[in-house]
Design an enzyme around this catalytic site. Sequence first.
Site, PDB file in Angstrom:
ATOM      1  N   THR A 188      14.232  83.018 -43.122  1.00 18.24           N
ATOM      2  CA  THR A 188      14.324  81.833 -42.272  1.00 18.24           C
ATOM      3  C   THR A 188      15.093  80.746 -43.024  1.00 18.24           C
ATOM      4  O   THR A 188      15.037  80.662 -44.254  1.00 18.24           O
ATOM      5  CB  THR A 188      12.942  81.309 -41.859  1.00 18.24           C
ATOM      6  OG1 THR A 188      12.263  80.755 -42.991  1.00 18.24           O
ATOM      7  CG2 THR A 188      12.096  82.420 -41.238  1.00 18.24           C
ATOM      8  N   GLY A 189      15.824  79.930 -42.272  1.00 21.45           N
ATOM      9  CA  GLY A 189      16.696  78.961 -42.934  1.00 21.45           C
ATOM     10  C   GLY A 189      17.760  79.664 -43.739  1.00 21.45           C
ATOM     11  O   GLY A 189      18.217  79.157 -44.771  1.00 21.45           O
ATOM     12  N   SER A 216      22.232  78.503 -44.680  1.00 23.28           N
ATOM     13  CA  SER A 216      22.885  77.611 -45.649  1.00 23.28           C
ATOM     14  C   SER A 216      22.044  77.518 -46.916  1.00 23.28           C
ATOM     15  O   SER A 216      20.878  77.950 -46.944  1.00 23.28           O
ATOM     16  CB  SER A 216      23.088  76.206 -45.066  1.00 23.28           C
ATOM     17  OG  SER A 216      21.840  75.569 -44.858  1.00 23.28           O
ATOM     18  N   GLY A 217      22.628  76.947 -47.947  1.00 21.66           N
ATOM     19  CA  GLY A 217      21.902  76.637 -49.174  1.00 21.66           C
ATOM     20  C   GLY A 217      21.205  77.828 -49.807  1.00 21.66           C
ATOM     21  O   GLY A 217      21.768  78.926 -49.918  1.00 21.66           O
ATOM     22  N   ILE A 218      19.971  77.609 -50.216  1.00 17.51           N
ATOM     23  CA  ILE A 218      19.197  78.649 -50.898  1.00 17.51           C
ATOM     24  C   ILE A 218      19.003  79.859 -49.991  1.00 17.51           C
ATOM     25  O   ILE A 218      19.116  81.009 -50.433  1.00 17.51           O
ATOM     26  CB  ILE A 218      17.828  78.087 -51.344  1.00 17.51           C
ATOM     27  CG1 ILE A 218      18.023  77.029 -52.442  1.00 17.51           C
ATOM     28  CG2 ILE A 218      16.917  79.202 -51.844  1.00 17.51           C
ATOM     29  CD1 ILE A 218      16.759  76.257 -52.775  1.00 17.51           C
ATOM     30  N   SER A 220       8.442  73.928 -53.624  1.00 12.42           N
ATOM     31  CA  SER A 220       9.215  72.933 -54.371  1.00 12.42           C
ATOM     32  C   SER A 220       8.377  72.522 -55.572  1.00 12.42           C
ATOM     33  O   SER A 220       7.140  72.547 -55.509  1.00 12.42           O
ATOM     34  CB  SER A 220       9.500  71.708 -53.499  1.00 12.42           C
ATOM     35  OG  SER A 220       9.935  70.609 -54.287  1.00 12.42           O
ATOM     36  N   TYR A 235       6.116  65.290 -48.040  1.00  7.81           N
ATOM     37  CA  TYR A 235       6.829  66.545 -48.325  1.00  7.81           C
ATOM     38  C   TYR A 235       6.055  67.374 -49.344  1.00  7.81           C
ATOM     39  O   TYR A 235       5.869  68.587 -49.164  1.00  7.81           O
ATOM     40  CB  TYR A 235       8.226  66.222 -48.839  1.00  7.81           C
ATOM     41  CG  TYR A 235       9.036  67.428 -49.247  1.00  7.81           C
ATOM     42  CD1 TYR A 235       9.606  68.255 -48.290  1.00  7.81           C
ATOM     43  CD2 TYR A 235       9.230  67.734 -50.589  1.00  7.81           C
ATOM     44  CE1 TYR A 235      10.354  69.359 -48.663  1.00  7.81           C
ATOM     45  CE2 TYR A 235       9.977  68.832 -50.973  1.00  7.81           C
ATOM     46  CZ  TYR A 235      10.540  69.656 -50.011  1.00  7.81           C
ATOM     47  OH  TYR A 235      11.276  70.749 -50.387  1.00  7.81           O
TER      48      TYR A 235
END
Length: 249
Positions: free
Chosen positions: A12-13, A16-18, A137, A150
């Site tokens: 998922t996600g 882009s990016g990671i 994170s 967050y």
Amino acid sequence: MNKLTGKVAVVTGGNSGIGLACAQAFAAEGARVVVVGRRQDAVDAAVATVGGDAMGFVGDVADLAMHDRLLAAVKARFGAIDIYVANAGTAILEPSDAVTVENYDRQFATNTRAVFFGVTKALPFMRDGGSVVLTSSIAGSKVLDNHAVYAGSKAAIEAFARSWALELKGRRIRVNVLSPGPVDTPILAKLGIGEAARPEFDRQMATAIPLGRLGLPEDLARAAVFLASDDSAFVTGVNLRVDGGMSLA
């Protein structure tokens, strides 16, 4: 090489990016990858970049009904899942006294609720011996300015991982957390760090991170391959911090 040959990986996600770096790394190791993202154009571009037998799926992870449609599509195309990477997330960085209910709910809907139900809905479609990777994170354990909501949303999924690692032991499904530090991805611009501000931001990060640089998506992707593959066959319930040592400082 080919550590993931014959495996089916949902990211998922992954547009882009990671997430995209993970999708590319999985495909390079032989996996058939499902890229999940919110925008058709971005998903199409990611699928073209990943190549091979990659599949794209457009939807918002915060919409729980989307997960049912996704899993039905994956079952029809590939039959089952071996790797599930819950990577999609959102960050709204602001002091606690400025947080609105809307911004609070948005972060927990995407970063926490979507992970919980995304994984639990995926489990019936996952082969025994599979791997679940949750992107958290270092903010989940290290206090950072303006990260309270967050951080809370990410700390929760670390607790999910520990519980699931035990709940799923009978099926030999391993559940681990990948916790990045600051990474050079497009999200930096979304957080207001524009081109003009980058030199000073990079200097600050080089000072704050013991290894002296920002992370790269590829750094996280290599760690994700480790957690997804048999290289980590005796690893479950861990939080792997890929942060250049920043959580120690």
